[in-house]
Design a protein around this motif. Structure first.
Motif, PDB file in Angstrom:
ATOM      1  N   LYS A  94       0.820  -1.213   0.000  1.00 28.63           N
ATOM      2  CA  LYS A  94       0.000   0.000   0.000  1.00 28.63           C
ATOM      3  C   LYS A  94       0.853   1.262   0.000  1.00 28.63           C
ATOM      4  CE  LYS A  94      -3.950  -2.290   2.106  1.00 28.63           C
ATOM      5  NZ  LYS A  94      -4.687  -2.607   3.338  1.00 28.63           N
ATOM      6  N   LEU A  95       1.931   1.253   0.763  1.00 29.77           N
ATOM      7  CA  LEU A  95       2.818   2.420   0.781  1.00 29.77           C
ATOM      8  C   LEU A  95       3.409   2.683  -0.607  1.00 29.77           C
ATOM      9  CD1 LEU A  95       4.736   1.880   4.151  1.00 29.77           C
ATOM     10  CD2 LEU A  95       3.160   3.757   3.631  1.00 29.77           C
ATOM     11  N   MET A  98       0.727   4.121  -2.928  1.00 29.11           N
ATOM     12  CA  MET A  98       0.211   5.448  -2.582  1.00 29.11           C
ATOM     13  C   MET A  98       1.227   6.559  -2.816  1.00 29.11           C
ATOM     14  SD  MET A  98      -1.745   4.471   0.976  1.00 29.11           S
ATOM     15  CE  MET A  98      -2.560   6.041   1.280  1.00 29.11           C
ATOM     16  N   PHE A 251      -0.081  11.748   4.713  1.00 20.05           N
ATOM     17  CA  PHE A 251      -1.410  11.148   4.878  1.00 20.05           C
ATOM     18  C   PHE A 251      -2.523  12.186   5.002  1.00 20.05           C
ATOM     19  CE2 PHE A 251       1.783   8.185   6.628  1.00 20.05           C
ATOM     20  CZ  PHE A 251       1.713   7.229   5.632  1.00 20.05           C
ATOM     21  N   ILE A 276       0.673   7.255  10.329  1.00 18.43           N
ATOM     22  CA  ILE A 276       0.723   6.022   9.542  1.00 18.43           C
ATOM     23  C   ILE A 276      -0.139   4.912  10.142  1.00 18.43           C
ATOM     24  CG2 ILE A 276       2.810   5.089  10.654  1.00 18.43           C
ATOM     25  CD1 ILE A 276       3.704   4.119   7.864  1.00 18.43           C
ATOM     26  N   SER A 321      -1.862  -0.857   7.908  1.00 17.57           N
ATOM     27  CA  SER A 321      -2.436  -1.301   6.636  1.00 17.57           C
ATOM     28  C   SER A 321      -3.922  -0.973   6.563  1.00 17.57           C
ATOM     29  CB  SER A 321      -2.218  -2.812   6.465  1.00 17.57           C
ATOM     30  OG  SER A 321      -2.742  -3.244   5.229  1.00 17.57           O
ATOM     31  N   ASN A 323      -5.388   1.387   8.283  1.00 16.81           N
ATOM     32  CA  ASN A 323      -5.463   2.847   8.237  1.00 16.81           C
ATOM     33  C   ASN A 323      -5.316   3.354   6.803  1.00 16.81           C
ATOM     34  OD1 ASN A 323      -5.302   5.622   9.295  1.00 16.81           O
ATOM     35  ND2 ASN A 323      -3.140   5.486   8.793  1.00 16.81           N
ATOM     36  N   LEU A 324      -4.378   2.769   6.063  1.00 12.36           N
ATOM     37  CA  LEU A 324      -4.184   3.180   4.672  1.00 12.36           C
ATOM     38  C   LEU A 324      -5.371   2.775   3.804  1.00 12.36           C
ATOM     39  CD1 LEU A 324      -0.380   2.622   3.958  1.00 12.36           C
ATOM     40  CD2 LEU A 324      -1.546   4.491   5.120  1.00 12.36           C
ATOM     41  N   SER A 325      -6.018   1.677   4.153  1.00 13.21           N
ATOM     42  CA  SER A 325      -7.238   1.281   3.432  1.00 13.21           C
ATOM     43  C   SER A 325      -8.335   2.327   3.606  1.00 13.21           C
ATOM     44  CB  SER A 325      -7.734  -0.080   3.928  1.00 13.21           C
ATOM     45  OG  SER A 325      -6.849  -1.115   3.561  1.00 13.21           O
ATOM     46  N   LEU A 327      -7.806   5.519   4.230  1.00 13.80           N
ATOM     47  CA  LEU A 327      -7.383   6.689   3.462  1.00 13.80           C
ATOM     48  C   LEU A 327      -7.633   6.503   1.965  1.00 13.80           C
ATOM     49  CD1 LEU A 327      -4.034   7.527   5.276  1.00 13.80           C
ATOM     50  CD2 LEU A 327      -6.013   9.035   5.125  1.00 13.80           C
ATOM     51  N   LYS A 328      -7.447   5.273   1.479  1.00 12.30           N
ATOM     52  CA  LYS A 328      -7.639   5.005   0.049  1.00 12.30           C
ATOM     53  C   LYS A 328      -9.087   5.195  -0.393  1.00 12.30           C
ATOM     54  CE  LYS A 328      -3.812   2.221  -1.592  1.00 12.30           C
ATOM     55  NZ  LYS A 328      -3.467   1.074  -2.442  1.00 12.30           N
TER      56      LYS A 328
END
Length: 428
Positions: A94-95, A98, A251, A276, A321, A323-325, A327-328
């Motif tokens: 993911k990083l 992104m 982010f 993050i 992971s 958290n990034l989902s 954000l996506k």
């Protein structure tokens, strides 16, 4: 927590940038949910700080909590030497997806300061075989990169937080900080100090390192996007790696997913942290290019000389992971845009207040720079008494709320900031 616990705390426990002999008051928090902190007496405070940039989706987020619960039943921690696990794979994928397409390699560490140390090591090892004279770093004044020794060495040399250690730190190169403000007219010659230093010293510069667009704890200054673009061009011309410290700004905080996007450039090494994991656990990441990574691998000893015990901690990776989902899904864009509009509507009109030196707003960040030093003890008591958590420093009252904050709560924070400016007792 009872009275004895608070007395124990005041006598035995260190807090950030505080005295053990005459500490500032500590407010006992027993739980947190959404944008609210709950004191031990049941009183709720609206958090205007998102725990120093980190809890972007608020506290006790159900998806982040579930990610932690799911992972802790598998493995909470395991060494990363010779071992790989699904949360690390998921997070790194993911990083990479992104960030800029050139950033293809990820080093996972355990704090922002450590990420800076790793980035600096990468730059030094990049040059190790080819040019051992390249030992210095070029940065700009008013910067802040953390409290470990190498991170301190590239933070503002006159910053009161770090000047105590100056004689113990290596000397690096500091250009004048940019004068052109973000969103305002570009001042010709603003890059001159930086350009002169890089021209004069390029043979001994291992890398350039700075915070993109927003300078955090060094003064909460927002500089022109053109400055960063010119820095990138100079780095390219002199073949010097550019390290960007996005630990605070990454982010979504500035209105772009990463602050470097405002300048339409990309770094050779990128440091991430704070938000993050959505403010749940400590974790940081350093991303770099194929060129940097392969050259480090080709130089002695053939690998990057760093390996934290809690590197790629599975719990932290799993929640990061998720958290990034979140954000996506791109809900943050509307949230940050709404926060910016509210901040602008109610804070810009007080620019002419007799106690205000400047108002700065970018994305979900607002700074009220006062004309006088703030009495932190008195002003913070005022905020807490009225149901808000803000932690000013020096002459700055600044906020960076969670993206989920509602208009009513944000207006309350703003109204209290404006009220506080009218009390002379809050200023030294």
């Amino acid at each position: 927590m009872n009275k004895d616990d608070l007395i124990f705390n005041s006598k035995h426990i260190w807090h950030p940038y505080d005295s053990i002999k005459n500490p500032l008051p500590c407010y006992p928090i027993i739980s947190a949910k959404g944008i609210y902190l709950t004191l031990n007496n049941g009183k709720k405070l609206i958090d205007g700080m998102s725990s120093w940039w980190a809890t972007i989706h608020g506290y006790n987020h159900p998806r982040l909590n579930q990610a932690l619960k799911n992972q802790i039943n598998r493995v909470s921690h395991i060494m990363f030497g010779g071992i790989i696990h699904p949360p690390a794979i998921s997070l790194c994928k993911k990083l990479i997806s992104m960030t800029h397409k050139k950033l293809q390699y990820v080093f996972l560490a355990d704090s922002g300061s450590v990420a800076i140390e790793i980035a600096m090591k990468m730059a030094l090892q990049y040059w190790a075989k080819e040019d051992s004279e390249k030992k210095n770093f070029l940065t700009i004044k008013s910067g802040y990169h953390g409290d470990t020794f190498s991170a301190m060495s590239i933070s503002d040399p006159k910053n009161s937080i770090h000047r105590l250690y100056r004689k113990y730190l290596p000397l690096h190169l500091f250009a004048e900080s940019p004068k052109s403000k973000f969103g305002e007219k570009w001042k010709k010659g603003d890059i001159d100090s930086f350009e002169n230093l890089i021209k004069k010293n390029f043979k001994k510069i291992a890398a350039v390192i700075l915070e993109p667009i927003v300078q955090g704890a060094g003064g909460m200054k927002f500089y022109h996007s053109k400055y960063l673009k010119k820095v990138k061009l100079l780095c390219k011309n002199y073949k010097i790696p550019l390290i960007l410290d996005e630990i605070a700004t990454g982010f979504g905080r500035t209105g772009k997913l990463f602050a470097y996007e405002h300048s339409k450039i990309f770094p050779d090494i990128l440091c991430l942290g704070k938000a993050i994991t959505g403010g749940t656990l400590t974790l940081s990441a350093v991303l770099t290019t194929k060129k940097i990574s392969e050259k480090i691998s080709n130089n002695y000893p053939g690998y990057l000389m760093h390996g934290p015990t809690f590197m790629a901690n599975p719990l932290a990776c799993a929640v990061a992971s998720e958290n990034l989902s979140i954000l996506k899904e791109n809900i943050w864009k509307k949230q940050v845009s709404k926060i910016y509009r509210i901040l602008s509507k109610y804070l810009f009109p007080i620019r002419n207040h007799y106690m205000v030196h400047d108002i700065r707003i970018l994305g979900a960040i607002a700074v009220v720079e006062c004309k006088k030093e703030i009495n932190i003890k008195k002003i913070q008591y005022f905020f807490v008494k009225n149901g808000v958590w803000i932690r000013p420093f020096k002459k700055l009252i600044y906020i960076m709320p969670a993206y989920i904050i509602d208009k009513k709560s944000l207006k309350k924070i703003i109204e209290l900031i404006i009220q506080s400016l009218n009390y002379k007792k809050f200023f030294i």
